[in-house]
Enzyme design. Structure first.
Site, mmCIF file in Angstrom:
data_model
loop_
_atom_site.group_PDB
_atom_site.id
_atom_site.type_symbol
_atom_site.label_atom_id
_atom_site.label_comp_id
_atom_site.label_asym_id
_atom_site.label_seq_id
_atom_site.Cartn_x
_atom_site.Cartn_y
_atom_site.Cartn_z
ATOM 1 N N SER A 1 8.006 -7.826 -0.918
ATOM 2 C CA SER A 1 6.938 -8.065 -1.886
ATOM 3 C C SER A 1 7.559 -8.477 -3.210
ATOM 4 C CB SER A 1 6.131 -6.777 -2.090
ATOM 5 O OG SER A 1 5.280 -6.864 -3.207
ATOM 6 N N TYR B 1 6.268 2.517 -3.973
ATOM 7 C CA TYR B 1 5.977 1.312 -3.190
ATOM 8 C C TYR B 1 6.952 0.194 -3.557
ATOM 9 C CZ TYR B 1 3.801 -2.950 -1.528
ATOM 10 O OH TYR B 1 3.590 -4.160 -0.914
#
Length: 249
Positions: free
Chosen positions: A136, A149
């Site tokens: 990501s 995360y």
């Protein structure tokens, strides 16, 4: 080129879009996830000759071992691993976060990913296959509430580069895909509600699971002598944020 792809986290979003796109391009796919009804629906939609479903939680080592060791003959020769399974839980800052959620993200996004990768490496090396890991932009650009995360996705990025180095000379290709804003069911889990998701993505024209699936298929079907180490992609409407500055009142 078409072959057999092993896609984790294929019950929704990017994973499900990848299953559909790869089958449409002539590939066989193994789809994994926790929700049997979603996996069964993919098999029914795309055909049992094209899709094999393996239900397991990425945190269950024994279930992963069983799924890989019992693959049917027509699906056992894996040419591509797509490590898509992952989750983002909560948007609270670290000092307010739920430790159990942190651990679940680490166990799924990191421990589960390396477990399935380690399990499939002998097959992928034998077949000179490929590995595509879903990281990501959070791996590179921190944001408030991204804490664990973002840390897990930074691990995925660095692990991909490390694999690339270790697998030098084997013919195995490794790519880290690093998307920005993609609107899928994942977003609802991340933000906690449809209203919050709609607020985050309203007017943005974000990327879709299908956009990412198309990118992955393109990577997978490039000539065997090409390796794309990392690919970072965002919708045109998303760019880079500025630094935060706290001022004395």
């Amino acid at each position: 080129m078409a072959g057999t792809a092993f896609i984790t986290g294929a019950t929704a979003g990017i994973g499900a879009a990848c299953a559909r796109r790869f089958v449409a391009a002539g590939w066989k796919v193994i789809v994994t996830g926790r929700r049997a009804d979603r996996l069964d629906a993919l098999v029914a939609e795309l055909g049992a000759d094209n899709v094999h479903a393996a239900r397991f939680d990425m945190r269950d080592d024994a279930a992963i071992d069983h799924a890989v060791s019992t693959l049917p003959a027509g699906f056992a020769d894996i040419d591509l691993l797509i490590n898509n399974a992952g989750l983002a839980l909560g948007t609270a800052p670290a000092q307010q976060a739920d430790l159990a959620q942190w651990r679940q993200m680490i166990e799924t996004n990191v421990t589960g990913l390396v477990t399935i990768t380690h399990k499939l490496l002998p097959i992928l090396i034998a077949r000179k296959g490929g590995i595509i890991n879903l990281s990501s932009v959070a791996a590179t650009y921190p944001y408030t509430g991204g804490n664990v995360y973002g840390g897990t996705k930074a691990f995925v990025r660095q692990f991909s580069l490390g694999l690339r180095s270790d697998l030098h000379g084997t013919g195995v290709r490794v790519t880290s895909i690093e998307p920005g804003m993609v609107e899928t069911e994942f977003t609802l889990i991340r933000t906690g509600s449809k209203a919050a998701s709609d607020s985050l993505y309203g007017g943005v024209m974000p990327m879709t699971g299908e956009d990412i699936a198309e990118t992955l298929l393109w990577v997978a079907t490039q000539p065997a002598h090409l390796n794309f180490n990392t690919i970072e992609l965002m919708p045109v409407s998303q760019s880079f944020a500025g630094f935060q500055v706290a001022r004395d009142s």
